[in-house]
Design a protein around this motif. Structure first.
Motif, PDB file in Angstrom:
ATOM      1  N   ASN A 136     -52.597  20.836  39.040  1.00  0.00           N
ATOM      2  CA  ASN A 136     -51.804  19.597  39.013  1.00  0.00           C
ATOM      3  C   ASN A 136     -50.769  19.615  37.894  1.00  0.00           C
ATOM      4  O   ASN A 136     -50.037  18.636  37.716  1.00  0.00           O
ATOM      5  CB  ASN A 136     -52.710  18.372  38.864  1.00  0.00           C
ATOM      6  CG  ASN A 136     -53.387  17.972  40.163  1.00  0.00           C
ATOM      7  OD1 ASN A 136     -52.861  18.205  41.244  1.00  0.00           O
ATOM      8  ND2 ASN A 136     -54.564  17.367  40.053  1.00  0.00           N
ATOM      9  N   HIS A 137     -50.742  20.694  37.115  1.00  0.00           N
ATOM     10  CA  HIS A 137     -49.717  20.929  36.091  1.00  0.00           C
ATOM     11  C   HIS A 137     -49.675  19.802  35.052  1.00  0.00           C
ATOM     12  O   HIS A 137     -48.616  19.290  34.708  1.00  0.00           O
ATOM     13  CB  HIS A 137     -48.339  21.094  36.743  1.00  0.00           C
ATOM     14  CG  HIS A 137     -48.324  22.083  37.863  1.00  0.00           C
ATOM     15  ND1 HIS A 137     -48.392  23.443  37.652  1.00  0.00           N
ATOM     16  CD2 HIS A 137     -48.283  21.907  39.209  1.00  0.00           C
ATOM     17  CE1 HIS A 137     -48.373  24.067  38.821  1.00  0.00           C
ATOM     18  NE2 HIS A 137     -48.319  23.166  39.778  1.00  0.00           N
ATOM     19  N   ARG A 138     -50.849  19.473  34.508  1.00  0.00           N
ATOM     20  CA  ARG A 138     -50.907  18.376  33.539  1.00  0.00           C
ATOM     21  C   ARG A 138     -52.160  18.504  32.679  1.00  0.00           C
ATOM     22  O   ARG A 138     -53.063  19.298  32.975  1.00  0.00           O
ATOM     23  CB  ARG A 138     -50.921  17.033  34.277  1.00  0.00           C
ATOM     24  CG  ARG A 138     -52.142  16.839  35.165  1.00  0.00           C
ATOM     25  CD  ARG A 138     -52.052  15.583  36.009  1.00  0.00           C
ATOM     26  NE  ARG A 138     -53.274  15.370  36.796  1.00  0.00           N
ATOM     27  CZ  ARG A 138     -53.462  14.352  37.631  1.00  0.00           C
ATOM     28  NH1 ARG A 138     -52.495  13.448  37.802  1.00  0.00           N
ATOM     29  NH2 ARG A 138     -54.599  14.228  38.294  1.00  0.00           N
ATOM     30  N   ILE A 139     -52.183  17.712  31.614  1.00  0.00           N
ATOM     31  CA  ILE A 139     -53.346  17.621  30.734  1.00  0.00           C
ATOM     32  C   ILE A 139     -53.848  16.186  30.780  1.00  0.00           C
ATOM     33  O   ILE A 139     -53.085  15.240  30.560  1.00  0.00           O
ATOM     34  CB  ILE A 139     -52.981  18.016  29.287  1.00  0.00           C
ATOM     35  CG1 ILE A 139     -52.535  19.481  29.239  1.00  0.00           C
ATOM     36  CG2 ILE A 139     -54.170  17.781  28.356  1.00  0.00           C
ATOM     37  CD1 ILE A 139     -51.951  19.899  27.910  1.00  0.00           C
ATOM     38  N   GLN A 140     -55.137  16.023  31.076  1.00  0.00           N
ATOM     39  CA  GLN A 140     -55.734  14.696  31.137  1.00  0.00           C
ATOM     40  C   GLN A 140     -56.639  14.465  29.926  1.00  0.00           C
ATOM     41  O   GLN A 140     -57.188  15.409  29.355  1.00  0.00           O
ATOM     42  CB  GLN A 140     -56.545  14.525  32.425  1.00  0.00           C
ATOM     43  CG  GLN A 140     -55.716  14.667  33.694  1.00  0.00           C
ATOM     44  CD  GLN A 140     -56.422  14.061  34.895  1.00  0.00           C
ATOM     45  OE1 GLN A 140     -56.737  12.879  34.913  1.00  0.00           O
ATOM     46  NE2 GLN A 140     -56.652  14.875  35.915  1.00  0.00           N
ATOM     47  N   VAL A 141     -56.798  13.190  29.582  1.00  0.00           N
ATOM     48  CA  VAL A 141     -57.631  12.808  28.442  1.00  0.00           C
ATOM     49  C   VAL A 141     -58.717  11.848  28.927  1.00  0.00           C
ATOM     50  O   VAL A 141     -58.437  10.878  29.638  1.00  0.00           O
ATOM     51  CB  VAL A 141     -56.794  12.142  27.329  1.00  0.00           C
ATOM     52  CG1 VAL A 141     -57.661  11.922  26.088  1.00  0.00           C
ATOM     53  CG2 VAL A 141     -55.565  12.986  26.983  1.00  0.00           C
ATOM     54  N   PHE A 142     -59.949  12.124  28.526  1.00  0.00           N
ATOM     55  CA  PHE A 142     -61.107  11.286  28.831  1.00  0.00           C
ATOM     56  C   PHE A 142     -61.799  10.910  27.525  1.00  0.00           C
ATOM     57  O   PHE A 142     -61.575  11.541  26.483  1.00  0.00           O
ATOM     58  CB  PHE A 142     -62.114  12.036  29.702  1.00  0.00           C
ATOM     59  CG  PHE A 142     -61.681  12.282  31.115  1.00  0.00           C
ATOM     60  CD1 PHE A 142     -62.263  11.591  32.166  1.00  0.00           C
ATOM     61  CD2 PHE A 142     -60.691  13.214  31.409  1.00  0.00           C
ATOM     62  CE1 PHE A 142     -61.878  11.826  33.476  1.00  0.00           C
ATOM     63  CE2 PHE A 142     -60.296  13.453  32.718  1.00  0.00           C
ATOM     64  CZ  PHE A 142     -60.896  12.756  33.752  1.00  0.00           C
TER      65      PHE A 142
END
Length: 348
Positions: free
Chosen positions: A183-189
């Motif tokens: 998805n070409h992104r960085i997610q934060v949880f």
């Protein structure tokens, strides 16, 4: 295609266990043994497996995976042990400093406590483990004794969903960063598995990542062969690297680590037409310092050389541990198995 690759992984594991597997345990001493029940082999807890394909340049219209094999993350625990992802058997091994297997947890599959292709691993200050699972499209959390806590994520493109999570890091505040590669992104949880945000960055194809003592995030952009240092807002503080086989350049990079002095280490997996199987060391400003390792020319590999280094970790004393994910052996069909899998320790 994603489902097919997952089935391929499971079937490859079964075939590799039936075959004469060359995955070696890290413990010293006795020769490895394969215990069998009927036709299906049951590998002991101290075996570390590696998943390999005949070629990394796999492409389908919905699943471009040329950057995705092998990824076999490692991390140093707060106690100084070494955690290694086992990508054949869907588990994690905890090794002592002298490379003795202390704990094995996880199992191959989907669901609570199960992993399919655990590509990267991080650990928090309490010793909890966070694992990115590329095929299951979730990240999993286990406590320090290997008890499963939670899975977070599903397949998709919405907030909190993934297409190939390939890297993971956790900071002192409990923020969990995930490379959502396809998805070409960085997610934060947060540490409880709740989605927080999409980090707006310059990184297009994120892979392995880590957090430094100041909370800055380091991440490898695998396609551009660039390493980024970014702050919590996503702002680029530093970038270096580039495609090539010269000093400070990369051919097939995956993971990054930072030592207590601020030196930066990057692993190059050695795939592609130009072999470049090295760990490179840079200073805190991204200036090239040295190369560690080199291209192996035979199996067993010469000491200090690699076939396909899939992951690494740097401990508090500056020792560097590298897992060589080996070479795909094909018996004449696509369901072969890796040979030459081993872990090497380099001093500081």
């Amino acid at each position: 295609m994603r489902k097919f690759i997952s089935i391929l992984l499971t079937f490859t594991v079964i075939v590799s266990m039936i075959s004469s597997l060359s995955v070696v345990p890290l413990a010293k001493g006795e020769e490895p043994h394969l215990y069998q029940i009927g036709l299906i082999g049951v590998m002991p807890d101290d075996y570390i497996g590696s998943f390999a394909l005949h070629t990394a340049n796999t492409y389908e219209s919905d699943f471009k995976s040329d950057l995705s094999f092998p990824m076999q993350g490692m991390v140093i625990t707060p106690d100084g042990d070494i955690a290694v992802c086992d990508t054949s058997y869907g588990r994690v091994h905890i090794l002592s400093k002298d490379l003795q297997n202390k704990l094995t947890f996880g199992e191959l599959g989907v669901g609570d406590g199960k992993l399919q292709y655990p590509t990267d691993i991080a650990v928090d200050t309490d010793g909890n483990f966070y694992i990115a699972d590329f095929f299951n499209n979730y990240w999993a959390k286990f406590d320090k004794t290997g008890n499963w806590i939670l899975n977070a994520g599903t397949e998709g493109e919405s907030d909190g969903q993934f297409n190939g999570p390939s890297g993971i890091a956790v900071d002192k505040e409990g923020n969990v960063y995930i490379s959502d590669q396809l998805n070409h992104r960085i997610q934060v949880f947060d540490k409880n598995g709740n989605f927080k945000s999409i980090l707006q960055t310059e990184v297009k194809d994120p892979g392995g990542m880590c957090v430094d003592k100041d909370g800055n995030l380091f991440v490898v952009d695998m396609r551009s062969c660039t390493v980024f240092k970014i702050d919590k807002s996503g702002k680029t503080l530093l970038k270096f690297g580039g495609m090539g086989s010269g000093d400070g350049q990369f051919v097939y990079p995956f993971d990054v680590s930072v030592d207590k002095e601020g030196n930066i280490y990057v692993i190059d997996r050695g795939l592609g037409k130009t072999k470049h199987a090295f760990v490179q060391k840079f200073d805190s400003g991204g200036k090239f310092l040295s190369k560690i390792g080199g291209n192996a020319t035979k199996i067993p590999q010469q000491d200090g050389t690699f076939l396909t280094p899939g992951g690494f970790a740097v401990d508090g004393d500056g020792n560097i541990f590298v897992i060589d994910s080996g070479y795909f052996y094909s018996p004449g069909n696509p369901f072969g198995y890796p040979v030459g899998v081993r872990l090497t320790k380099f001093d500081s």
